[in-house]
Design a protein around this motif. Structure first.
Motif, short mmCIF file in Angstrom:
data_model
loop_
_atom_site.label_atom_id
_atom_site.label_comp_id
_atom_site.label_asym_id
_atom_site.label_seq_id
_atom_site.Cartn_x
_atom_site.Cartn_y
_atom_site.Cartn_z
N ASN A 6 0.83 -1.20 0.00
CA ASN A 6 0.00 0.00 0.00
C ASN A 6 0.87 1.26 0.00
OD1 ASN A 6 -2.38 -1.39 -0.01
ND2 ASN A 6 -2.67 -1.33 2.22
N GLY A 7 0.55 2.17 -0.91
CA GLY A 7 1.33 3.41 -1.03
C GLY A 7 2.40 3.35 -2.09
N ALA A 8 2.66 2.18 -2.65
CA ALA A 8 3.66 2.05 -3.71
C ALA A 8 3.13 2.67 -5.00
CB ALA A 8 4.02 0.59 -3.93
N SER A 9 4.07 3.10 -5.85
CA SER A 9 3.71 3.69 -7.14
C SER A 9 4.66 3.17 -8.20
CB SER A 9 3.78 5.22 -7.06
OG SER A 9 3.64 5.80 -8.35
N ALA A 10 4.12 2.77 -9.35
CA ALA A 10 4.96 2.25 -10.43
C ALA A 10 4.44 2.78 -11.77
CB ALA A 10 4.95 0.73 -10.43
N LYS A 11 5.32 3.46 -12.50
CA LYS A 11 4.95 4.04 -13.80
C LYS A 11 5.98 3.63 -14.85
CE LYS A 11 2.96 8.19 -11.67
NZ LYS A 11 3.08 9.68 -11.58
N ASN A 12 5.49 3.02 -15.92
CA ASN A 12 6.34 2.67 -17.05
C ASN A 12 7.56 1.86 -16.61
OD1 ASN A 12 6.97 2.67 -19.82
ND2 ASN A 12 8.40 4.36 -19.56
N VAL A 13 7.30 0.68 -16.07
CA VAL A 13 8.38 -0.15 -15.53
C VAL A 13 8.28 -1.58 -16.07
CG1 VAL A 13 8.61 1.18 -13.40
CG2 VAL A 13 7.00 -0.74 -13.48
N MET A 14 9.40 -2.28 -16.05
CA MET A 14 9.46 -3.72 -16.31
C MET A 14 9.99 -4.36 -15.03
SD MET A 14 11.84 -5.88 -18.97
CE MET A 14 11.14 -5.10 -20.43
N VAL A 15 9.15 -5.16 -14.39
CA VAL A 15 9.49 -5.70 -13.07
C VAL A 15 9.43 -7.22 -13.12
CG1 VAL A 15 8.91 -5.74 -10.63
CG2 VAL A 15 8.55 -3.64 -11.96
N ALA A 16 10.54 -7.87 -12.79
CA ALA A 16 10.59 -9.33 -12.75
C ALA A 16 9.94 -9.85 -11.47
CB ALA A 16 12.04 -9.81 -12.84
N ASP A 17 9.87 -11.17 -11.31
CA ASP A 17 9.24 -11.76 -10.15
C ASP A 17 10.12 -11.63 -8.92
OD1 ASP A 17 10.93 -13.39 -11.63
OD2 ASP A 17 10.08 -15.25 -10.88
N GLY A 18 9.50 -11.78 -7.75
CA GLY A 18 10.24 -11.77 -6.49
C GLY A 18 10.56 -10.41 -5.94
N CYS A 19 10.05 -9.33 -6.56
CA CYS A 19 10.35 -7.98 -6.08
C CYS A 19 9.33 -7.55 -5.02
CB CYS A 19 10.34 -6.98 -7.23
SG CYS A 19 11.61 -7.27 -8.48
N VAL A 20 9.74 -6.60 -4.19
CA VAL A 20 8.84 -5.99 -3.21
C VAL A 20 8.96 -4.48 -3.38
CG1 VAL A 20 8.27 -5.68 -0.77
CG2 VAL A 20 9.14 -7.89 -1.57
N ILE A 21 7.84 -3.84 -3.73
CA ILE A 21 7.83 -2.40 -4.01
C ILE A 21 7.02 -1.69 -2.94
CG2 ILE A 21 7.44 -0.64 -5.76
CD1 ILE A 21 9.26 -2.96 -6.67
N GLU A 22 7.70 -0.85 -2.16
CA GLU A 22 7.01 -0.02 -1.17
C GLU A 22 7.08 1.46 -1.53
OE1 GLU A 22 7.32 -1.38 3.12
OE2 GLU A 22 9.16 -2.27 2.30
N GLY A 23 8.09 1.85 -2.31
CA GLY A 23 8.25 3.25 -2.68
C GLY A 23 7.75 3.53 -4.08
N GLU A 24 8.39 4.52 -4.74
CA GLU A 24 7.97 4.95 -6.07
C GLU A 24 9.04 4.58 -7.10
OE1 GLU A 24 7.03 9.10 -6.16
OE2 GLU A 24 6.03 9.04 -4.20
N ILE A 25 8.61 3.99 -8.21
CA ILE A 25 9.52 3.68 -9.31
C ILE A 25 8.92 4.18 -10.61
CG2 ILE A 25 10.73 1.72 -8.26
CD1 ILE A 25 8.77 -0.16 -9.67
N GLU A 26 9.77 4.72 -11.47
CA GLU A 26 9.33 5.25 -12.75
C GLU A 26 10.43 5.05 -13.79
OE1 GLU A 26 7.75 9.45 -14.78
OE2 GLU A 26 8.03 9.30 -12.61
N ASN A 27 10.05 4.57 -14.97
CA ASN A 27 11.01 4.30 -16.05
C ASN A 27 12.16 3.41 -15.54
OD1 ASN A 27 9.46 6.02 -17.62
ND2 ASN A 27 10.78 7.79 -17.21
N CYS A 28 11.82 2.26 -15.02
CA CYS A 28 12.83 1.37 -14.41
C CYS A 28 12.71 -0.05 -14.93
CB CYS A 28 12.66 1.35 -12.88
SG CYS A 28 13.07 2.90 -12.05
N ILE A 29 13.87 -0.71 -14.98
CA ILE A 29 13.95 -2.15 -15.23
C ILE A 29 14.40 -2.80 -13.92
CG2 ILE A 29 14.98 -3.98 -16.61
CD1 ILE A 29 13.53 -2.10 -18.39
N LEU A 30 13.55 -3.63 -13.33
CA LEU A 30 13.87 -4.31 -12.08
C LEU A 30 14.02 -5.80 -12.34
CD1 LEU A 30 12.97 -1.57 -10.94
CD2 LEU A 30 11.78 -2.79 -9.12
N PHE A 31 15.18 -6.34 -11.97
CA PHE A 31 15.42 -7.78 -12.09
C PHE A 31 14.84 -8.49 -10.88
CE2 PHE A 31 18.13 -5.88 -15.16
CZ PHE A 31 18.45 -6.84 -16.10
N ARG A 32 15.04 -9.79 -10.82
CA ARG A 32 14.41 -10.60 -9.78
C ARG A 32 14.89 -10.20 -8.38
NH1 ARG A 32 15.75 -15.99 -13.28
NH2 ARG A 32 13.74 -16.28 -14.30
#
Length: 382
Positions: free
Chosen positions: A296-322
């Motif tokens: 709750n409270g996380a934000s994601a805009k225009n991202v590629m996110v692999a499995d196993g991630c935990v997002i609590e903050g804000e991400i934008e224009n990002c590639i996140l690996f496992r």
């Protein structure tokens, strides 16, 4: 399902070619092991392309820093290459008892496995490096080669040469090749051309008839030759029938750290993503992870996110690996974060690349630029 229709060609992959172009990423790995597009390694693209086209006898010729690659490839099961006959073959340096030199050029490396090549049944050999991510139809390439009755076929793209290559100070590092064509016939091959404008840029993807390749390599090796292009193809341009094959589909060529960043960012465009992954599946090593969790409270805009991630903050224009973790209150923009990177609470980061298992401590600020992204090496704590 991987194509089960066998192709009358064996594959040879050179995973160390162009390691020197991205020293930041290849200090402990080779070009083939560089993570790309969220969950893949660079070798996955050529290996999957070959497997999808029915090439089920593939040799990987490693030279150095190859332990991470061996771990990634395993028995080749993910690519349906775990077989009793053929399948995935990995040749490390000193694979032959009479070899006491780690060869830099293709001639010596191929000469070291001529015994193996002579014992194979396939009529053709398809060779490739691993510095380009593509979804290549090798069947179409082979069919064009056979139809042309060429001695050699070279795949190329029409594009402008990367600035990082053209401005390289050491021309012996990362040799690249451009082609002058007359129709489909290669009339001239340039080494490290520095003229601007769109060129016929070799992909270092070659097709040879297997027995012809053995003969050319043996003759060249006995004469002290090192490089396939410089010492075999260019001197015999008027003797060999060398054809070009234009590759017109999506290709992500890695030629610098900045180029690596840019090519990852291009995949945030759905059109590019579909072009690379939409035709045939790209396979990779399986890692059992939980689905990515957005708190709750996380934000994601225009991202590629692999499995196993935990997002609590804000991400934008990002590639996140496992396994990447983004802490509460953290803001990350324009970033490539490799496997198991941890971004702690309150971090403000933009234009960064993190290698595997990096930790960015609470409240830190990291700001690169679009022309010079900040790189954080493997396992470092900032």
């Amino acid at each position: 399902m991987i194509n089960s229709n066998n192709t009358n060609a064996l594959g040879i992959i050179f995973p160390n070619a162009y390691d020197e172009l991205v020293p930041e990423l290849t200090s402990e790995r080779l070009m083939a092991s560089i993570p790309f597009a969220g969950r893949y390694r660079m070798i996955d693209f050529v290996l999957s392309s070959m497997a999808n086209c029915g090439i089920d006898n593939i040799t990987v010729m490693v030279r150095e820093n190859y332990f991470s690659l061996l771990d990634h490839l395993g028995s080749g099961r993910e690519w349906d290459l775990s077989r009793k006959n053929g399948g995935l073959n990995i040749f490390p340096p000193f694979a032959q008892k009479n070899m006491d030199v780690v060869y830099n050029g293709r001639v010596g490396m191929l000469a070291s496995i001529t015994g193996f090549l002579k014992s194979q049944k396939e009529k053709y050999v398809i060779m490739s490096d691993t510095n380009i991510a593509f979804n290549f139809d090798f069947k179409a390439l082979l069919e064009a080669h056979i139809a042309s009755e060429a001695d050699v076929t070279i795949a190329y793209t029409k594009e402008e040469l990367p600035e990082s290559l053209m401005k390289a100070e050491d021309l012996n590092k990362g040799k690249y090749f451009t082609l002058d064509l007359e129709g489909n016939r290669v009339k001239k091959m340039h080494i490290n051309q520095r003229e601007t404008g769109v060129k016929n840029f070799s992909m270092n993807v070659y097709v040879f008839e297997r027995e012809r390749l053995i003969q050319l390599v043996n003759d060249a090796f006995m004469g002290g030759s090192v490089y396939l292009e410089r010492d075999i193809l260019i001197p015999q341009m008027n003797v060999l029938n060398i054809n070009g094959y234009e590759y017109t589909e999506y290709a992500a060529r890695i030629s610098s750290l900045k180029g690596y960043f840019d090519q990852n960012m291009r995949l945030l465009d759905n059109e590019n993503l579909d072009e690379l992954f939409g035709k045939n599946p790209i396979y990779t090593k399986i890692r059992d992870d939980n689905p990515t969790r957005y708190v709750n409270g996380a934000s994601a805009k225009n991202v590629m996110v692999a499995d196993g991630c935990v997002i609590e903050g804000e991400i934008e224009n990002c590639i996140l690996f496992r396994g990447v973790k983004i802490g509460k209150g953290a803001k990350v923009k324009n970033a490539v974060l490799m496997q198991d990177t941890v971004i702690k609470e309150g971090v403000d980061a933009e234009y960064i690349i993190t290698d595997k298992k990096v930790t960015i401590s609470e409240g830190k600020q990291l700001r690169g630029t679009d022309t010079f992204p900040i790189f954080v090496a493997k396992k470092q704590v900032v």
